[in-house]
Motif scaffolding. Structure first.
Motif, mmCIF file in Angstrom:
data_model
loop_
_atom_site.group_PDB
_atom_site.id
_atom_site.type_symbol
_atom_site.label_atom_id
_atom_site.label_comp_id
_atom_site.label_asym_id
_atom_site.label_seq_id
_atom_site.Cartn_x
_atom_site.Cartn_y
_atom_site.Cartn_z
ATOM 1 N N ASP B 187 -10.270 4.843 11.058
ATOM 2 C CA ASP B 187 -9.723 5.257 12.353
ATOM 3 C C ASP B 187 -8.290 4.742 12.514
ATOM 4 N N LYS B 188 -7.694 5.060 13.654
ATOM 5 C CA LYS B 188 -6.286 4.722 13.876
ATOM 6 C C LYS B 188 -6.065 3.209 13.910
ATOM 7 N N ALA B 193 -3.520 -1.396 11.391
ATOM 8 C CA ALA B 193 -3.660 -2.737 10.786
ATOM 9 C C ALA B 193 -3.106 -2.726 9.364
ATOM 10 N N ARG B 194 -3.348 -1.628 8.631
ATOM 11 C CA ARG B 194 -2.842 -1.533 7.243
ATOM 12 C C ARG B 194 -1.313 -1.427 7.243
ATOM 13 N N LEU B 195 -0.790 -0.701 8.251
ATOM 14 C CA LEU B 195 0.672 -0.551 8.327
ATOM 15 C C LEU B 195 1.318 -1.894 8.620
ATOM 16 N N LYS B 196 0.714 -2.654 9.512
ATOM 17 C CA LYS B 196 1.241 -4.000 9.844
ATOM 18 C C LYS B 196 1.198 -4.876 8.587
ATOM 19 N N MET B 200 5.137 -2.603 8.286
ATOM 20 C CA MET B 200 5.733 -1.476 9.024
ATOM 21 C C MET B 200 5.204 -1.467 10.459
ATOM 22 N N LYS B 201 6.135 -1.112 11.376
ATOM 23 C CA LYS B 201 5.776 -1.203 12.800
ATOM 24 C C LYS B 201 4.781 -0.112 13.209
ATOM 25 N N LEU B 231 -1.872 -1.208 -1.170
ATOM 26 C CA LEU B 231 -2.868 -2.178 -0.685
ATOM 27 C C LEU B 231 -4.254 -1.803 -1.190
ATOM 28 N N GLU B 232 -5.010 -2.821 -1.551
ATOM 29 C CA GLU B 232 -6.416 -2.580 -1.918
ATOM 30 C C GLU B 232 -7.196 -2.390 -0.621
ATOM 31 N N VAL B 233 -8.107 -1.435 -0.611
ATOM 32 C CA VAL B 233 -8.878 -1.189 0.610
ATOM 33 C C VAL B 233 -10.315 -1.617 0.357
ATOM 34 N N CYS B 234 -10.823 -2.381 1.323
ATOM 35 C CA CYS B 234 -12.199 -2.832 1.214
ATOM 36 C C CYS B 234 -13.121 -1.607 1.248
ATOM 37 N N LYS B 235 -14.066 -1.490 0.318
ATOM 38 C CA LYS B 235 -14.903 -0.298 0.239
ATOM 39 C C LYS B 235 -15.848 -0.157 1.437
#
Lengths: 132, 237
Positions: B187-188, B193-196, B200-201, B231-235
């Motif tokens: 979700d957004k 959170a990934r952008l931060k 990135m703002k 970034l690695e993403v938690c599955k």
């Protein structure tokens, strides 16, 4: 907006079928209506001239011109513009000639109008010579 | 002159709609009836577009007639196998078990040189490397190499691999693709959170963010320094 192209394709298919069927019927009938009226008025102008009735000849020529002008723009949608321009030229010059009382030249122009109108009629006819 | 411009616009829209509605087959794999359709439509549209003395309907009616025929042929070839074989032909086996089928070559009007040319296009430089070659109905040659010449796969080498995942373009040119984000299962809040995390703002700074195989590849726009972060993403979502 999402478009279902399968449905759009089916819908367009049937719209095309209807459009083509109408295009087979409507333009031909409309053209024949105009040419029949033009030929009729041209022949009546010719008869009036033969009887020496210049007033009736002018009246028929004006009716012919009115009939042609009222349908010309719609016929341009589906008929060769050059032939229509030629017909318009012949009608305008006939009108001038009938006003000037030049009977001999007028008969030539009337024959030209009739032959163009008859040719226009044959273009929409369903026959082998048109297919070829 | 404006009339010519206007007529060209109308005919362009008509041809575009007709080709779009005919399906994508025209652009990628042309069957004979598709080829005839594509060739004729372009030609029919060009005449009334450039000559204002010719009524538009002289172009429109034949184009619609071709569209109708093409749709009818496509439908019939989909429904009836016999019809499909008549209009599209059948696939022809040109090489079977490494042997070139001379009769098939002759029937397809292929020379050995033509066959070699097509094989080279499929990275098969020797006929002896080929187990089967089939000339498809759209003119493409499908090639199956001999077992020993085939590319080694993970499965063939018994190497365990993760299932392939479809890549998700989450952000493109600063715009978040909400439907793609939803399909990816995130979700957004997770995305911001990934952008931060990537420094990135907000999405406005991002040129693209691509989620694929458990990693998210984020690249900033030029004005935000063109920084690229993976970034690695938690599955566990």
């Amino acid at each position: 907006m999402k478009i279902d192209f399968h449905k759009a394709s089916i819908l367009s298919f049937w719209i095309t079928v209807v459009f083509l069927i109408l295009s087979f019927i409507v333009p031909g009938n409309y053209l024949r209506g105009m040419t029949a009226a033009v030929i009729d008025e041209a022949e009546q102008t010719h008869d009036a001239l033969m009887q020496g009735d210049a007033e009736a000849a002018l009246e028929h020529m004006q009716r012919l011109s009115g009939e042609f002008n009222s349908k010309k723009d719609k016929i341009k949608l589906f008929f060769n513009h050059q032939e229509l321009d030629e017909m318009e030229q012949a009608i305008n010059s006939s009108l001038d000639l009938v006003k000037m009382g030049q009977g001999d030249n007028l008969i030539c122009e009337l024959n030209r109008i009739i032959s163009i109108a008859k040719h226009m009629e044959t273009v929409e006819n369903w026959d082998l010579s048109n297919i070829a | 002159m404006f009339i010519l411009f206007f007529r060209a616009v109308i005919l362009y829209l008509l041809v575009f709609a007709v080709i779009r509605l005919s399906g994508k087959r025209e652009l990628t794999d042309l069957q004979p009836f598709d080829l005839v359709f594509t060739l004729l439509v372009a030609d029919l549209a060009s005449v009334p577009a450039s000559d204002s003395a010719i009524p538009m309907l002289y172009g429109v009616v034949p184009i619609l007639a071709l569209f109708l025929l093409q749709q009818a042929f496509a439908y019939l070839s989909l429904k009836f196998e016999g019809f499909r074989h008549v209009v599209c032909g059948r696939p022809v086996v040109m090489i079977a078990k490494g042997i070139v089928q001379e009769r098939a070559l002759r029937e397809s009007r292929y020379t050995v040189n033509d066959l070699m040319e097509q094989l080279r296009g499929k990275d098969a430089f020797e006929i002896s490397d080929v187990e089967y070659a089939i000339l498809e109905t759209n003119g493409e040659l499908s090639v199956m190499l001999r077992a020993g010449k085939q590319t080694l796969t993970f499965e063939g080498a018994s190497v365990p691999v993760q299932d392939a995942e479809i890549p998700y373009m989450l952000i493109q040119d600063g715009k978040v693709h909400d439907d793609v984000l939803r399909k990816s299962g995130y979700d957004k809040r997770w995305l911001s959170a990934r952008l931060k995390e990537a420094g990135m703002k907000d999405a406005g700074e991002v040129l693209f963010a691509l989620l694929c195989s458990g990693r998210i590849h984020i690249q900033a726009k030029e004005r935000a320094g063109s920084k690229a972060v993976i970034l690695e993403v938690c599955k566990s979502k």
